[in-house]
Design an enzyme around this catalytic site. Structure first.
Site: not given
Length: 232
Positions: A11, A13
């Protein structure tokens, strides 16, 4: 129990980039225009979602008198100012460069659009150039459902040249929705949770929970251990 893996899916953020904090600032700013306050519970709901879904959730939750497109216009205007200055989170560069140097296939699966990723990686293009490919859930027509559905992670695995089985892939995530998505995909998951988010009900879905990527030990998953050449 951690099992050996061959591929890693990241991922972005709140895991590699300190951008969740900036998204909070942007969303809080929009909410305040209408006398609303963004709650921790709603923040949990929107983490890892597609940009259009975030807008719809916030509009519905707070009964905002605007359209999704109007929300996104303001959102993107503020993103253009804040996101190019985002910093890397501790341990992110060390891990990505280490895996790349040792030939471990790495990819990104994010709820973001290609446009917003371009803004966020303005200062870090050399690092993000090391990834084999990106799945931008907000743009990709093959991502039917966003996290906590497994679509983006399954798609990220399929786009590696050797199309590894899910049980050979490790996901690194910060969001509750991402942990659930990785679990649904049949992949192991290292969770680095946002300390403001509740963890009950999610820890058992994660293979390992850490306070920071600095605590990650690649050898726990059968990957090459860090060596003296690794940077910060």
């Amino acid at each position: 129990m951690a099992l050996p893996i061959t591929h890693v899916i990241f991922d972005v953020d709140g895991l590699l980039l300190d951008s969740e904090r900036l998204y909070d600032i942007i969303n809080d700013s929009i909410m305040k225009e209408y006398g609303k306050t963004l709650s921790t519970d709603v923040k949990r709901k929107i983490m890892g979602k597609k940009e259009t879904e975030v807008a719809k959730i916030l509009i519905d939750e707070f009964e905002l008198p605007i359209t999704t497109e109007e929300f996104l216009q303001e959102d993107r205007k503020q993103q253009a100012v804040l996101l190019p200055n985002v910093e890397l989170l501790p341990g992110a560069e060390k891990l990505v460069r280490h895996l790349h140097r040792h030939g471990v296939p790495i990819a990104v699966a994010t709820g973001s659009s290609k446009r917003s990723m371009g803004l966020k990686t303005t200062r870090h293009k050399d690092l993000f150039d090391l990834f084999h490919h990106f799945v931008y859930s907000s743009d990709d027509p093959e991502v039917t459902c966003s996290k906590p559905a497994p679509d983006c992670f399954l798609l990220a695995a399929r786009r590696f040249p050797d199309n590894p089985d899910s049980n050979r892939c490790l996901v690194l995530e910060d969001a509750c929705n991402g942990v659930m998505a990785a679990h649904a995909a049949g992949m192991q998951c290292v969770w680095v949770p946002d300390p403001t988010q509740p963890q009950d009900g999610y820890r058992e879905k994660a293979t390992l929970t850490l306070d920071s990527l600095l605590q990650f030990k690649p050898e726990q998953f059968g990957l090459p251990p860090y060596d003296s050449e690794d940077g910060r």
